[in-house]
Write a protein that holds these residues in place. Structure first.
Motif, PDB file in Angstrom:
ATOM      1  N   SER A 194       3.064   3.503 -17.244  1.00  0.00           N
ATOM      2  CA  SER A 194       1.774   4.088 -16.898  1.00  0.00           C
ATOM      3  C   SER A 194       1.889   5.078 -15.747  1.00  0.00           C
ATOM      4  O   SER A 194       2.977   5.320 -15.200  1.00  0.00           O
ATOM      5  CB  SER A 194       0.780   2.982 -16.549  1.00  0.00           C
ATOM      6  OG  SER A 194      -0.524   3.504 -16.388  1.00  0.00           O
ATOM      7  N   LEU A 195       0.758   5.661 -15.374  1.00  0.00           N
ATOM      8  CA  LEU A 195       0.669   6.564 -14.231  1.00  0.00           C
ATOM      9  C   LEU A 195       0.285   5.771 -12.987  1.00  0.00           C
ATOM     10  O   LEU A 195      -0.688   5.014 -13.001  1.00  0.00           O
ATOM     11  CB  LEU A 195      -0.381   7.655 -14.494  1.00  0.00           C
ATOM     12  CG  LEU A 195      -0.144   8.545 -15.711  1.00  0.00           C
ATOM     13  CD1 LEU A 195      -1.302   9.530 -15.868  1.00  0.00           C
ATOM     14  CD2 LEU A 195       1.176   9.289 -15.594  1.00  0.00           C
ATOM     15  N   MET A 196       1.039   5.949 -11.916  1.00  0.00           N
ATOM     16  CA  MET A 196       0.781   5.205 -10.683  1.00  0.00           C
ATOM     17  C   MET A 196      -0.383   5.814  -9.897  1.00  0.00           C
ATOM     18  O   MET A 196      -0.512   7.040  -9.843  1.00  0.00           O
ATOM     19  CB  MET A 196       2.032   5.200  -9.807  1.00  0.00           C
ATOM     20  CG  MET A 196       3.195   4.425 -10.367  1.00  0.00           C
ATOM     21  SD  MET A 196       4.655   4.464  -9.274  1.00  0.00           S
ATOM     22  CE  MET A 196       5.270   6.125  -9.596  1.00  0.00           C
ATOM     23  N   PHE A 207       0.942  -1.657 -17.762  1.00  0.00           N
ATOM     24  CA  PHE A 207      -0.480  -1.645 -17.431  1.00  0.00           C
ATOM     25  C   PHE A 207      -0.770  -1.960 -15.962  1.00  0.00           C
ATOM     26  O   PHE A 207      -1.865  -1.700 -15.483  1.00  0.00           O
ATOM     27  CB  PHE A 207      -1.247  -2.604 -18.348  1.00  0.00           C
ATOM     28  CG  PHE A 207      -1.334  -2.145 -19.777  1.00  0.00           C
ATOM     29  CD1 PHE A 207      -2.324  -1.254 -20.172  1.00  0.00           C
ATOM     30  CD2 PHE A 207      -0.432  -2.586 -20.728  1.00  0.00           C
ATOM     31  CE1 PHE A 207      -2.417  -0.813 -21.489  1.00  0.00           C
ATOM     32  CE2 PHE A 207      -0.518  -2.157 -22.053  1.00  0.00           C
ATOM     33  CZ  PHE A 207      -1.514  -1.266 -22.432  1.00  0.00           C
ATOM     34  N   MET A 208       0.232  -2.510 -15.236  1.00  0.00           N
ATOM     35  CA  MET A 208       0.035  -2.756 -13.807  1.00  0.00           C
ATOM     36  C   MET A 208       0.047  -1.470 -12.990  1.00  0.00           C
ATOM     37  O   MET A 208      -0.350  -1.451 -11.837  1.00  0.00           O
ATOM     38  CB  MET A 208       1.108  -3.700 -13.261  1.00  0.00           C
ATOM     39  CG  MET A 208       0.808  -5.179 -13.374  1.00  0.00           C
ATOM     40  SD  MET A 208      -0.835  -5.684 -12.867  1.00  0.00           S
ATOM     41  CE  MET A 208      -0.993  -4.900 -11.289  1.00  0.00           C
ATOM     42  N   ARG A 209       0.605  -0.388 -13.579  1.00  0.00           N
ATOM     43  CA  ARG A 209       0.639   0.923 -12.924  1.00  0.00           C
ATOM     44  C   ARG A 209       1.515   0.925 -11.667  1.00  0.00           C
ATOM     45  O   ARG A 209       1.262   1.663 -10.714  1.00  0.00           O
ATOM     46  CB  ARG A 209      -0.781   1.419 -12.607  1.00  0.00           C
ATOM     47  CG  ARG A 209      -1.717   1.455 -13.804  1.00  0.00           C
ATOM     48  CD  ARG A 209      -3.084   2.003 -13.430  1.00  0.00           C
ATOM     49  NE  ARG A 209      -2.952   3.401 -12.985  1.00  0.00           N
ATOM     50  CZ  ARG A 209      -3.890   4.043 -12.296  1.00  0.00           C
ATOM     51  NH1 ARG A 209      -4.997   3.418 -11.938  1.00  0.00           N
ATOM     52  NH2 ARG A 209      -3.699   5.298 -11.945  1.00  0.00           N
ATOM     53  N   GLY A 210       2.554   0.132 -11.677  1.00  0.00           N
ATOM     54  CA  GLY A 210       3.483   0.093 -10.563  1.00  0.00           C
ATOM     55  C   GLY A 210       4.718   0.929 -10.854  1.00  0.00           C
ATOM     56  O   GLY A 210       4.843   1.555 -11.913  1.00  0.00           O
ATOM     57  N   PRO A 211       5.675   0.961  -9.937  1.00  0.00           N
ATOM     58  CA  PRO A 211       6.907   1.726 -10.131  1.00  0.00           C
ATOM     59  C   PRO A 211       7.865   1.026 -11.089  1.00  0.00           C
ATOM     60  O   PRO A 211       7.799  -0.193 -11.278  1.00  0.00           O
ATOM     61  CB  PRO A 211       7.507   1.789  -8.723  1.00  0.00           C
ATOM     62  CG  PRO A 211       6.970   0.573  -8.036  1.00  0.00           C
ATOM     63  CD  PRO A 211       5.603   0.324  -8.606  1.00  0.00           C
ATOM     64  N   ARG A 212       8.745   1.811 -11.698  1.00  0.00           N
ATOM     65  CA  ARG A 212       9.816   1.221 -12.489  1.00  0.00           C
ATOM     66  C   ARG A 212      10.725   0.421 -11.554  1.00  0.00           C
ATOM     67  O   ARG A 212      10.786   0.670 -10.366  1.00  0.00           O
ATOM     68  CB  ARG A 212      10.625   2.303 -13.205  1.00  0.00           C
ATOM     69  CG  ARG A 212       9.857   3.034 -14.297  1.00  0.00           C
ATOM     70  CD  ARG A 212      10.787   3.783 -15.223  1.00  0.00           C
ATOM     71  NE  ARG A 212      11.541   2.869 -16.082  1.00  0.00           N
ATOM     72  CZ  ARG A 212      12.357   3.277 -17.059  1.00  0.00           C
ATOM     73  NH1 ARG A 212      12.541   4.564 -17.264  1.00  0.00           N
ATOM     74  NH2 ARG A 212      12.996   2.394 -17.800  1.00  0.00           N
ATOM     75  N   GLY A 213      11.423  -0.550 -12.135  1.00  0.00           N
ATOM     76  CA  GLY A 213      12.297  -1.382 -11.314  1.00  0.00           C
ATOM     77  C   GLY A 213      11.561  -2.493 -10.597  1.00  0.00           C
ATOM     78  O   GLY A 213      12.039  -3.006  -9.589  1.00  0.00           O
ATOM     79  N   THR A 214      10.384  -2.869 -11.132  1.00  0.00           N
ATOM     80  CA  THR A 214       9.611  -3.960 -10.530  1.00  0.00           C
ATOM     81  C   THR A 214       9.087  -4.888 -11.623  1.00  0.00           C
ATOM     82  O   THR A 214       8.866  -4.479 -12.764  1.00  0.00           O
ATOM     83  CB  THR A 214       8.407  -3.441  -9.715  1.00  0.00           C
ATOM     84  OG1 THR A 214       7.518  -2.712 -10.575  1.00  0.00           O
ATOM     85  CG2 THR A 214       8.853  -2.554  -8.575  1.00  0.00           C
ATOM     86  N   PHE A 225       4.784  -1.810  -5.565  1.00  0.00           N
ATOM     87  CA  PHE A 225       4.245  -2.733  -6.564  1.00  0.00           C
ATOM     88  C   PHE A 225       3.081  -3.533  -5.979  1.00  0.00           C
ATOM     89  O   PHE A 225       2.072  -3.784  -6.648  1.00  0.00           O
ATOM     90  CB  PHE A 225       5.357  -3.656  -7.053  1.00  0.00           C
ATOM     91  CG  PHE A 225       5.007  -4.467  -8.277  1.00  0.00           C
ATOM     92  CD1 PHE A 225       3.973  -4.103  -9.120  1.00  0.00           C
ATOM     93  CD2 PHE A 225       5.737  -5.602  -8.592  1.00  0.00           C
ATOM     94  CE1 PHE A 225       3.664  -4.852 -10.258  1.00  0.00           C
ATOM     95  CE2 PHE A 225       5.442  -6.358  -9.718  1.00  0.00           C
ATOM     96  CZ  PHE A 225       4.404  -5.983 -10.544  1.00  0.00           C
ATOM     97  N   THR A 226       3.216  -3.917  -4.723  1.00  0.00           N
ATOM     98  CA  THR A 226       2.127  -4.644  -4.055  1.00  0.00           C
ATOM     99  C   THR A 226       0.853  -3.816  -4.059  1.00  0.00           C
ATOM    100  O   THR A 226      -0.249  -4.334  -4.337  1.00  0.00           O
ATOM    101  CB  THR A 226       2.514  -4.989  -2.608  1.00  0.00           C
ATOM    102  OG1 THR A 226       3.718  -5.764  -2.613  1.00  0.00           O
ATOM    103  CG2 THR A 226       1.405  -5.783  -1.914  1.00  0.00           C
ATOM    104  N   GLU A 227       0.974  -2.525  -3.767  1.00  0.00           N
ATOM    105  CA  GLU A 227      -0.206  -1.658  -3.749  1.00  0.00           C
ATOM    106  C   GLU A 227      -0.810  -1.521  -5.146  1.00  0.00           C
ATOM    107  O   GLU A 227      -2.032  -1.442  -5.299  1.00  0.00           O
ATOM    108  CB  GLU A 227       0.145  -0.286  -3.178  1.00  0.00           C
ATOM    109  CG  GLU A 227       0.464  -0.294  -1.691  1.00  0.00           C
ATOM    110  CD  GLU A 227      -0.676  -0.825  -0.840  1.00  0.00           C
ATOM    111  OE1 GLU A 227      -1.859  -0.679  -1.240  1.00  0.00           O
ATOM    112  OE2 GLU A 227      -0.390  -1.401   0.231  1.00  0.00           O
ATOM    113  N   ALA A 228       0.031  -1.474  -6.174  1.00  0.00           N
ATOM    114  CA  ALA A 228      -0.469  -1.400  -7.546  1.00  0.00           C
ATOM    115  C   ALA A 228      -1.242  -2.669  -7.916  1.00  0.00           C
ATOM    116  O   ALA A 228      -2.311  -2.599  -8.544  1.00  0.00           O
ATOM    117  CB  ALA A 228       0.696  -1.192  -8.515  1.00  0.00           C
TER     118      ALA A 228
END
Length: 392
Positions: free
Chosen positions: A26-28, A214-221, A275-278
């Motif tokens: 997704s888009l962050m 769907f969480m819209r976080g970065p890859r690698g998480t 990821f926390t911010e997402a």
């Protein structure tokens, strides 16, 4: 939800694209990217260890926000670099022996199926797949009979398959697993961020998820949920490091009490911060609101495509924000070309990624559209009209 504000927070929407590939990556939101850049700039100045110490409380918020997301405690959460890593860590904590049995479904994710086959090849573990009913829902009666007959070591179910909009009845499976005391692993890779997930209702032993969809976080998480009953029985990955245990004697260690024992010491702290911010972003909006809105988008798009003459491949009574389809004659290439020409982001899944499901459906592949809560009903209509015109 304030869709206008959400779209302003999403810089990737600024170049006239229509982004319908949230089931892929997704888009962050900009706060995710900005927080990661800020953290990396701190590491640039002071080094990774010093910055981690300075931001220790901030890094702990990952566990708190994730626990809030799926209705559990922070002690039940482990960070992972992907859903696949989380899944592998969970499986590696289970001591499989020759002749043990895993029960799964015909709709389980390709990587999970390959992992089970690997266990079959290496350890002679049996793989048994439950039947689906005529409406494509899980046959829970068949599952219970298989459990009685084979006494499996594990039941593993993918909540939403990557190749279909189907939502599987994981709560029903959970009730049966608890009744018979069977370990239960849920792949929620396509679920978390798209709809509400409550591990108390699911009653699973393990649940895995990713950040990039769907969480819209970065890859690698990603993350792994581990139930208290599993932690109390000292389940742990087969390959531990100092993040998982305390070295107490020359030839012994003592496991740490929380799910962090499923982590490794070295992780990207910047990715955890992002990821926390997402997760915080989704929690602030509310997953119930996101789920309700996504359901309207998906139902409208699926209905429009079906009315236009496309073959919808989503089968089941409960469908998600993943819409899979092909042309009236099974065409994929023309659909891909038209979507690309109009700057509509989508994806394609071929038969080798969903061998059982696509064989049963007699298709060689599907186009997948996966709208999310930053999309608008106007975009749904635009894409529907683009695709409709491609059939003329």
């Amino acid at each position: 939800m304030n869709i206008d504000l959400i779209r302003q927070d999403t810089k990737g929407l600024s170049d006239n694209k229509i982004f319908f590939n949230n089931a892929g990556s997704s888009l962050m939101p900009k706060v995710v990217v900005e927080s990661m850049i800020d953290y990396l700039q701190q590491e640039e100045q002071f080094g990774g260890y010093e910055v981690a110490n300075r931001n220790a409380k901030l890094l702990e918020q990952f566990y708190e926000e994730t626990a809030k997301l799926i209705n559990t405690k922070s002690s039940n959460i482990a960070f992972a670099t992907s859903a696949t890593e989380a899944y592998a860590k969970a499986l590696s904590s289970i001591i499989f022996k020759e002749g043990d049995c895993i029960i799964t479904t015909v709709d389980d994710y390709i990587s999970n199926q390959i992992t089970f086959i690997s266990l079959q090849k290496k350890l002679n573990v049996k793989i048994i797949r439950t039947k689906n009913l005529s409406d494509n829902e899980l046959d829970l009666e068949d599952l219970e009979n298989l459990i009685k007959q084979h006494h499996p070591k594990l039941v593993a179910v993918t909540h939403i398959p990557t190749n279909s909009g189907l939502i599987q009845n994981i709560e029903g499976v959970g009730k049966i697993c608890r009744q018979y005391g069977i370990l239960y692993l849920v792949d929620a890779c396509q679920t978390v961020g798209q709809m509400s997930v409550d591990v108390e209702k699911i009653d699973c032993d393990f649940l895995t998820a990713t950040g990039r969809k769907f969480m819209r976080g970065p890859r690698g998480t990603g993350f792994l949920y581990v139930a208290d009953r599993i932690l109390e029985q000292n389940f742990a990955p087969i390959l531990l490091d100092s993040r998982g245990a305390d070295w107490t004697e020359y030839n012994d260690y003592e496991l740490f009490k929380t799910a962090k024992r499923f982590e490794h010491w070295e992780n990207s702290c910047a990715s955890i911060i992002g990821f926390t911010e997402a997760i915080r972003y989704a929690n602030t909006i509310g997953l119930d609101s996101i789920e309700n809105y996504n359901k309207k988008l998906a139902e409208k798009l699926r209905g429009n495509l079906q009315n236009a003459g496309f073959k919808i491949q989503d089968k089941g009574n409960h469908l998600s924000s993943i819409i899979t389809f092909c042309g009236p004659d099974g065409d994929l290439e023309n659909i891909q070309r038209v979507l690309k020409e109009h700057n509509v982001f989508s994806s394609v899944t071929y038969k080798n990624s969903a061998l059982i499901d696509f064989t049963n459906k007699n298709v060689n592949g599907i186009v997948r559209l996966s709208p999310h809560y930053f999309n608008t009903m106007e975009e749904i209509e635009t894409v529907s009209e683009i695709l409709k015109n491609s059939l003329k």
